[in-house]
Design a protein around this motif. Structure first.
Motif, PDB file in Angstrom:
ATOM      1  N   PHE A   5       0.769  -1.280   0.112  1.00 56.53           N
ATOM      2  CA  PHE A   5       0.010  -0.106  -0.030  1.00 56.53           C
ATOM      3  C   PHE A   5       0.690   1.309   0.009  1.00 56.53           C
ATOM      4  O   PHE A   5       0.467   2.447  -0.470  1.00 56.53           O
ATOM      5  CB  PHE A   5      -0.997   0.196   1.275  1.00 56.53           C
ATOM      6  N   ALA A   6       2.164   1.131   0.477  1.00 56.85           N
ATOM      7  CA  ALA A   6       2.901   2.414   0.460  1.00 56.85           C
ATOM      8  C   ALA A   6       3.204   2.889  -0.953  1.00 56.85           C
ATOM      9  O   ALA A   6       3.314   4.228  -0.833  1.00 56.85           O
ATOM     10  CB  ALA A   6       4.215   2.061   1.008  1.00 56.85           C
ATOM     11  N   GLU A   7       3.041   2.141  -1.797  1.00 59.17           N
ATOM     12  CA  GLU A   7       3.187   2.901  -3.160  1.00 59.17           C
ATOM     13  C   GLU A   7       1.826   3.290  -3.713  1.00 59.17           C
ATOM     14  O   GLU A   7       1.878   3.719  -5.072  1.00 59.17           O
ATOM     15  CB  GLU A   7       3.863   1.837  -4.157  1.00 59.17           C
ATOM     16  N   LEU A   8       0.875   3.149  -3.217  1.00 57.72           N
ATOM     17  CA  LEU A   8      -0.772   3.272  -3.617  1.00 57.72           C
ATOM     18  C   LEU A   8      -1.044   4.510  -2.861  1.00 57.72           C
ATOM     19  O   LEU A   8      -0.508   5.230  -2.124  1.00 57.72           O
ATOM     20  CB  LEU A   8      -1.404   2.076  -3.597  1.00 57.72           C
ATOM     21  N   SER A   9      -2.677   4.501  -2.963  1.00 61.09           N
ATOM     22  CA  SER A   9      -3.263   5.617  -2.357  1.00 61.09           C
ATOM     23  C   SER A   9      -4.768   5.191  -2.119  1.00 61.09           C
ATOM     24  O   SER A   9      -5.234   4.113  -2.847  1.00 61.09           O
ATOM     25  CB  SER A   9      -3.372   6.918  -2.997  1.00 61.09           C
ATOM     26  N   THR A  10      -5.462   5.678  -1.197  1.00 62.21           N
ATOM     27  CA  THR A  10      -6.891   5.190  -0.963  1.00 62.21           C
ATOM     28  C   THR A  10      -7.626   5.612  -2.357  1.00 62.21           C
ATOM     29  O   THR A  10      -8.546   4.717  -2.508  1.00 62.21           O
ATOM     30  CB  THR A  10      -7.485   5.852   0.244  1.00 62.21           C
ATOM     31  N   PRO A  11      -7.580   6.568  -2.963  1.00 60.16           N
ATOM     32  CA  PRO A  11      -8.375   6.861  -4.330  1.00 60.16           C
ATOM     33  C   PRO A  11      -8.179   5.694  -5.226  1.00 60.16           C
ATOM     34  O   PRO A  11      -9.043   5.348  -5.893  1.00 60.16           O
ATOM     35  CB  PRO A  11      -7.694   8.231  -4.903  1.00 60.16           C
ATOM     36  N   PRO A  28     -16.664   7.803   6.641  1.00 58.44           N
ATOM     37  CA  PRO A  28     -17.393   9.069   6.527  1.00 58.44           C
ATOM     38  C   PRO A  28     -16.491  10.303   6.145  1.00 58.44           C
ATOM     39  O   PRO A  28     -15.301  10.363   6.771  1.00 58.44           O
ATOM     40  CB  PRO A  28     -18.163   9.412   7.662  1.00 58.44           C
ATOM     41  N   PRO A  29     -16.997  11.061   5.575  1.00 61.86           N
ATOM     42  CA  PRO A  29     -16.013  12.349   5.358  1.00 61.86           C
ATOM     43  C   PRO A  29     -15.589  13.206   6.446  1.00 61.86           C
ATOM     44  O   PRO A  29     -16.353  13.110   7.334  1.00 61.86           O
ATOM     45  CB  PRO A  29     -16.849  13.417   4.337  1.00 61.86           C
ATOM     46  N   GLY A  30     -14.435  13.583   6.443  1.00 61.85           N
ATOM     47  CA  GLY A  30     -14.152  14.346   7.896  1.00 61.85           C
ATOM     48  C   GLY A  30     -13.228  13.434   8.833  1.00 61.85           C
ATOM     49  O   GLY A  30     -12.269  13.649   9.591  1.00 61.85           O
ATOM     50  N   ILE A  31     -13.181  12.171   8.646  1.00 64.42           N
ATOM     51  CA  ILE A  31     -12.278  11.074   9.274  1.00 64.42           C
ATOM     52  C   ILE A  31     -10.892  11.105   8.676  1.00 64.42           C
ATOM     53  O   ILE A  31     -10.616  11.072   7.350  1.00 64.42           O
ATOM     54  CB  ILE A  31     -12.371   9.911   8.947  1.00 64.42           C
ATOM     55  N   GLY A  32      -9.869  11.793   9.597  1.00 63.29           N
ATOM     56  CA  GLY A  32      -8.227  12.041   8.884  1.00 63.29           C
ATOM     57  C   GLY A  32      -7.529  12.011  10.005  1.00 63.29           C
ATOM     58  O   GLY A  32      -7.945  11.681  11.143  1.00 63.29           O
ATOM     59  N   ALA A  33      -6.127  11.783   9.686  1.00 60.13           N
ATOM     60  CA  ALA A  33      -5.186  11.529  10.305  1.00 60.13           C
ATOM     61  C   ALA A  33      -4.815  12.851  11.297  1.00 60.13           C
ATOM     62  O   ALA A  33      -4.856  13.926  11.008  1.00 60.13           O
ATOM     63  CB  ALA A  33      -3.778  11.322   9.610  1.00 60.13           C
ATOM     64  N   ARG A  39      -0.024   7.196   7.213  1.00 60.70           N
ATOM     65  CA  ARG A  39      -0.911   6.170   6.368  1.00 60.70           C
ATOM     66  C   ARG A  39      -0.915   5.063   7.295  1.00 60.70           C
ATOM     67  O   ARG A  39      -0.019   4.788   8.279  1.00 60.70           O
ATOM     68  CB  ARG A  39       0.063   5.787   5.221  1.00 60.70           C
ATOM     69  N   LEU A  40      -1.958   4.141   6.971  1.00 60.62           N
ATOM     70  CA  LEU A  40      -1.824   2.931   7.733  1.00 60.62           C
ATOM     71  C   LEU A  40      -2.487   1.736   6.854  1.00 60.62           C
ATOM     72  O   LEU A  40      -3.114   2.003   5.966  1.00 60.62           O
ATOM     73  CB  LEU A  40      -2.578   2.777   8.803  1.00 60.62           C
ATOM     74  N   ALA A  41      -2.266   0.319   6.804  1.00 64.40           N
ATOM     75  CA  ALA A  41      -2.829  -0.769   6.350  1.00 64.40           C
ATOM     76  C   ALA A  41      -2.803  -1.704   7.091  1.00 64.40           C
ATOM     77  O   ALA A  41      -1.624  -2.215   7.879  1.00 64.40           O
ATOM     78  CB  ALA A  41      -2.236  -0.795   4.887  1.00 64.40           C
ATOM     79  N   GLY A  42      -3.628  -2.655   7.283  1.00 62.17           N
ATOM     80  CA  GLY A  42      -3.614  -3.892   8.293  1.00 62.17           C
ATOM     81  C   GLY A  42      -5.117  -4.375   8.533  1.00 62.17           C
ATOM     82  O   GLY A  42      -6.141  -3.909   8.279  1.00 62.17           O
ATOM     83  N   VAL A 153      -9.711  -5.559   5.711  1.00 59.98           N
ATOM     84  CA  VAL A 153      -8.267  -4.909   6.034  1.00 59.98           C
ATOM     85  C   VAL A 153      -8.911  -3.363   5.848  1.00 59.98           C
ATOM     86  O   VAL A 153      -9.843  -2.955   5.342  1.00 59.98           O
ATOM     87  CB  VAL A 153      -7.233  -5.420   5.285  1.00 59.98           C
ATOM     88  N   VAL A 154      -8.036  -2.590   6.504  1.00 52.43           N
ATOM     89  CA  VAL A 154      -8.269  -1.398   6.686  1.00 52.43           C
ATOM     90  C   VAL A 154      -7.092  -0.339   5.877  1.00 52.43           C
ATOM     91  O   VAL A 154      -5.668  -0.844   6.018  1.00 52.43           O
ATOM     92  CB  VAL A 154      -8.108  -0.768   8.017  1.00 52.43           C
ATOM     93  N   PHE A 155      -7.243   0.600   5.017  1.00 49.21           N
ATOM     94  CA  PHE A 155      -6.147   1.310   4.526  1.00 49.21           C
ATOM     95  C   PHE A 155      -6.783   2.786   4.696  1.00 49.21           C
ATOM     96  O   PHE A 155      -7.646   3.450   4.652  1.00 49.21           O
ATOM     97  CB  PHE A 155      -6.551   1.172   2.749  1.00 49.21           C
ATOM     98  N   GLY A 156      -5.634   3.687   5.023  1.00 48.09           N
ATOM     99  CA  GLY A 156      -5.770   5.153   5.444  1.00 48.09           C
ATOM    100  C   GLY A 156      -4.656   5.790   4.921  1.00 48.09           C
ATOM    101  O   GLY A 156      -3.702   5.620   5.091  1.00 48.09           O
ATOM    102  N   ASP A 157      -4.900   7.139   4.422  1.00 45.56           N
ATOM    103  CA  ASP A 157      -4.135   8.061   4.021  1.00 45.56           C
ATOM    104  C   ASP A 157      -4.748   9.492   4.002  1.00 45.56           C
ATOM    105  O   ASP A 157      -5.559   9.566   4.744  1.00 45.56           O
ATOM    106  CB  ASP A 157      -3.374   7.823   2.707  1.00 45.56           C
ATOM    107  N   ASP A 158      -3.862  10.379   3.690  1.00 43.37           N
ATOM    108  CA  ASP A 158      -4.591  11.764   3.674  1.00 43.37           C
ATOM    109  C   ASP A 158      -5.855  12.035   2.951  1.00 43.37           C
ATOM    110  O   ASP A 158      -6.701  12.892   3.072  1.00 43.37           O
ATOM    111  CB  ASP A 158      -3.585  12.858   3.025  1.00 43.37           C
ATOM    112  N   ASP A 159      -6.463  10.943   2.116  1.00 48.36           N
ATOM    113  CA  ASP A 159      -7.608  11.168   1.752  1.00 48.36           C
ATOM    114  C   ASP A 159      -8.878  10.288   2.229  1.00 48.36           C
ATOM    115  O   ASP A 159      -9.908  10.417   1.650  1.00 48.36           O
ATOM    116  CB  ASP A 159      -7.720  10.565   0.010  1.00 48.36           C
ATOM    117  N   GLY A 160      -8.467   9.814   3.302  1.00 45.30           N
ATOM    118  CA  GLY A 160      -9.577   9.044   4.141  1.00 45.30           C
ATOM    119  C   GLY A 160      -9.222   7.664   4.522  1.00 45.30           C
ATOM    120  O   GLY A 160      -7.881   7.270   4.309  1.00 45.30           O
ATOM    121  N   VAL A 161     -10.124   6.757   4.830  1.00 45.57           N
ATOM    122  CA  VAL A 161     -10.065   5.547   5.254  1.00 45.57           C
ATOM    123  C   VAL A 161     -11.224   4.589   4.421  1.00 45.57           C
ATOM    124  O   VAL A 161     -12.184   5.095   4.350  1.00 45.57           O
ATOM    125  CB  VAL A 161     -10.387   5.610   6.890  1.00 45.57           C
ATOM    126  N   LEU A 162     -10.517   3.417   3.989  1.00 42.06           N
ATOM    127  CA  LEU A 162     -11.409   2.526   3.369  1.00 42.06           C
ATOM    128  C   LEU A 162     -11.302   1.023   4.004  1.00 42.06           C
ATOM    129  O   LEU A 162     -10.334   0.631   4.606  1.00 42.06           O
ATOM    130  CB  LEU A 162     -10.727   2.360   1.818  1.00 42.06           C
TER     131      LEU A 162
END
Length: 230
Positions: A5-11, A28-33, A39-42, A153-162
């Motif tokens: 995931f380090a080479e990718l993004s949530t978009p 939801p919109p507004g969830i941010g670091a 960034r996180l993935a796990g 699994v959870v993915f998160g970065d500056d664009d949000g969380v999936l």
């Protein structure tokens, strides 16, 4: 998981889910670091909060290295349910981060601890309530309109969380990588002076759409191998 995931993004992950027909589940919109750029993935480690930190400590007893604590606090805006001690304990338990459907506090300390924490924002007061705990409090968590379990699994970065089903994560990341490569090449060509309209044969698209109003730009991108939207 994180290395990929380090080479990718949530978009890119979101677009890959759409391309593969995987249910798109975004926080939801507004969830941010707490710390921009984190960034996180796990694997998801779900827990529903009832006013006491003991639910999180119990969750840690079943944690595996690299897990992400997913906290269901109902999106509450009247209390912060995670602070510095919980973040320190999460890091000591080997977690990759924490995502909260709610608020955090102890912001300067969280910045220093440097464990990725995602939330709606900061608030000084902690919980004063204590409600009855449900039997399945550690088997699933609500996050907005989505239910998250240990099978996600959870993915998160500056664009949000999936949230992505674990059994589809590898395919989703592979598709995200493919889409990312196409987009990087398109970006390179734009910078070199070749417009996106030219790259995507936009005039041809307009001609086809005029003859067939049902012909969409997404169909066109699939036909030519482009990547702008899904």
């Amino acid at each position: 998981m994180f290395t990929t995931f380090a080479e990718l993004s949530t978009p890119l992950v979101a677009d890959a889910c759409v391309r593969l027909g995987v249910p798109l589940r975004a926080a939801p919109p507004g969830i941010g670091a707490v710390v921009p750029g984190h960034r996180l993935a796990g694997r998801a480690l779900p827990a529903r909060h009832y006013g006491s930190v003991d639910i999180f400590l119990e969750a840690f007893t079943a944690a595996r290295p690299g897990d992400v604590l997913v906290i269901d606090n109902g999106g509450r805006q009247d209390e912060a349910c995670v602070g510095d001690l919980l973040a320190l304990e999460a890091r000591a338990a080997g977690l990759a981060g924490v995502v909260i459907w709610g608020l955090h506090r102890d912001t300067p300390e969280l910045v220093e601890i440097d464990l990725p924490v995602f939330s709606y924002g900061r608030l000084a007061p902690g919980p004063t309530r204590l409600t009855d705990r449900e039997p399945d409090a550690l088997s699933g968590a609500r996050f907005g309109s989505h239910r998250v379990t240990g099978e996600d699994v959870v993915f998160g970065d500056d664009d949000g969380v999936l949230f992505v089903p674990a059994d589809r994560a590898e395919a989703v990341l592979g598709m995200a990588r493919t889409i990312g490569e196409i987009e990087r090449e398109q970006a390179r060509r734009i910078r070199a002076g070749e417009s996106l309209r030219r790259q995507t044969s936009f005039d041809d698209y307009l001609t086809r759409r005029a003859a067939d109003p049902g012909y969409t730009f997404r169909q066109h991108l699939r036909r030519i191998g482009g990547a702008v939207e899904e």
